[in-house]
Write a protein that holds these residues in place. Structure first.
Motif, PDB file in Angstrom:
ATOM      1  N   ILE A  14      -3.556   4.387  -2.111  1.00  0.00           N
ATOM      2  CA  ILE A  14      -4.549   4.721  -1.093  1.00  0.00           C
ATOM      3  C   ILE A  14      -4.625   6.228  -0.882  1.00  0.00           C
ATOM      4  CG2 ILE A  14      -5.266   4.309   1.281  1.00  0.00           C
ATOM      5  CD1 ILE A  14      -5.208   1.804  -0.629  1.00  0.00           C
ATOM      6  N   THR A  28      -8.489   4.476  -4.844  1.00  0.00           N
ATOM      7  CA  THR A  28      -9.610   4.831  -3.987  1.00  0.00           C
ATOM      8  C   THR A  28     -10.149   6.215  -4.352  1.00  0.00           C
ATOM      9  OG1 THR A  28      -8.217   5.895  -2.305  1.00  0.00           O
ATOM     10  CG2 THR A  28      -8.594   3.524  -2.069  1.00  0.00           C
ATOM     11  N   TRP A  54      -5.131  -1.080  -7.434  1.00  0.00           N
ATOM     12  CA  TRP A  54      -6.421  -0.610  -6.935  1.00  0.00           C
ATOM     13  C   TRP A  54      -6.256   0.851  -6.516  1.00  0.00           C
ATOM     14  CZ3 TRP A  54      -4.854  -5.502  -6.878  1.00  0.00           C
ATOM     15  CH2 TRP A  54      -5.772  -6.536  -7.047  1.00  0.00           C
ATOM     16  N   LEU A 110      -8.472  -7.338  -2.550  1.00  0.00           N
ATOM     17  CA  LEU A 110      -7.128  -6.779  -2.342  1.00  0.00           C
ATOM     18  C   LEU A 110      -6.530  -7.233  -1.029  1.00  0.00           C
ATOM     19  CD1 LEU A 110      -4.808  -4.885  -3.138  1.00  0.00           C
ATOM     20  CD2 LEU A 110      -6.131  -2.977  -2.166  1.00  0.00           C
ATOM     21  N   ASN A 167       0.849  -1.185   0.000  1.00  0.00           N
ATOM     22  CA  ASN A 167       0.000   0.000   0.000  1.00  0.00           C
ATOM     23  C   ASN A 167       0.883   1.234   0.000  1.00  0.00           C
ATOM     24  OD1 ASN A 167      -3.017  -0.913   0.752  1.00  0.00           O
ATOM     25  ND2 ASN A 167      -1.552  -2.216   1.829  1.00  0.00           N
ATOM     26  N   GLY A 195      -2.045  -1.307  -3.685  1.00  0.00           N
ATOM     27  CA  GLY A 195      -3.107  -0.341  -3.410  1.00  0.00           C
ATOM     28  C   GLY A 195      -2.547   1.070  -3.396  1.00  0.00           C
ATOM     29  N   ALA A 221     -12.198  -4.388  -2.082  1.00  0.00           N
ATOM     30  CA  ALA A 221     -11.348  -4.355  -0.890  1.00  0.00           C
ATOM     31  C   ALA A 221     -11.121  -5.756  -0.346  1.00  0.00           C
ATOM     32  CB  ALA A 221     -11.976  -3.460   0.181  1.00  0.00           C
TER      33      ALA A 221
END
Length: 282
Positions: free
Chosen positions: A170, A214, A212, A277, A112, A168, A274
């Motif tokens: 984030i 957000t 991914w 992931l 992340n 991720g 989520a």
């Protein structure tokens, strides 16, 4: 809201702060205390709060040992800086990281990058601004700077070495993604023909297989770009309890931005992505 992924934003777990202590044993102990507390908090919450683990990445042996310990405790992912060379640690191109990345790939634990950008937005603001003025620009550029993080991984060859690695981005936002990936598609054609032996996929393929993102405050991104970016690659966040969070009015914003989609798409953005992931049970 049933469950949430938690990210420590600042303080004693920051690598720069820990490394400046000049006491590696103390720095490691602080990291371990945080990770132990996160595992305990996860359990006490009834597996509803999942804090991401921090790592002593300035020491390769301790990095690998602590990463394995976090996995064994049931933690669900790691937070790292996207340019570790800024604090004197080899970049992700180095074999220094290979055993750790192999472990992440084998276990499914994601990397992340939390509000990390491969630029320093603080160098982009005008002198003389007050704190709020500076932060308004810096926060925006942190999100857009994720395009560099994305690009670094895509051109590196690392994603071909680790085809199941999950990443991720984030507190990243999502509206910048189509331009960034399309720009990388163009650059792959113009600049990288000589790397065809190293890079076996195209940028959109790398994005959909590995990344991914957000969103929280955006409206244009989720309403108009979700299907372009990929319904399997976007997650919803609230940014609570920061001043920029959606509270109050979270539910109204969800309805506004996702209300036009079918149930399966809403479920992916709000839950399933989520879960995939972070390897969470549905």
């Amino acid at each position: 809201m049933h469950a949430q992924i938690g990210f420590q934003n600042s303080g004693v777990t920051q690598a720069g702060s820990l490394m400046s202590l000049g006491d590696p044993a103390l720095a490691l102990a602080i990291i371990q205390i945080y990770n132990d507390a996160s595992a305990e908090y996860q359990q006490v919450s009834g597996n509803r709060i999942f804090n991401m683990a921090h790592l002593p990445f300035w020491d390769q042996a301790e990095l690998e040992k602590e990463a394995r310990r976090c996995h064994d405790m049931g933690l669900k992912g790691f937070v790292l800086p996207d340019t570790p060379e800024r604090v004197g640690v080899p970049s992700f191109l180095s074999d220094y990281w290979t055993p750790f990345l192999e472990m992440c790939e084998a276990t499914g634990m994601p990397l992340n990058f939390h509000l990390n950008a491969a630029i320093d937005p603080n160098t982009l603001t005008w002198d003389g601004f007050g704190f709020e003025q500076t932060l308004s620009v810096v926060a925006t550029m942190f999100s857009i700077g994720n395009a560099a993080t994305l690009g670094n991984w895509m051109v590196s060859g690392r994603l071909d070495q680790h085809p199941r690695l999950k990443i991720g981005l984030i507190e990243s936002g999502m509206g910048w993604v189509p331009f960034a990936v399309e720009a990388l598609e163009h650059q792959f054609n113009e600049m990288l023909p000589s790397k065809a032996h190293l890079l076996h996929k195209r940028p959109w393929e790398y994005f959909r297989d590995h990344f991914w993102v957000t969103y929280w405050f955006e409206k244009v991104g989720p309403k108009q770009l979700l299907e372009t970016i990929g319904v399997d690659n976007v997650m919803f966040e609230t940014d609570f309890p920061h001043p920029t969070s959606l509270y109050p009015g979270v539910q109204a914003h969800v309805i506004d931005t996702l209300g036009g989609y079918d149930f399966a798409t809403k479920k992916k953005v709000l839950q399933d992505n989520a879960c995939k992931l972070y390897n969470l049970p549905l």
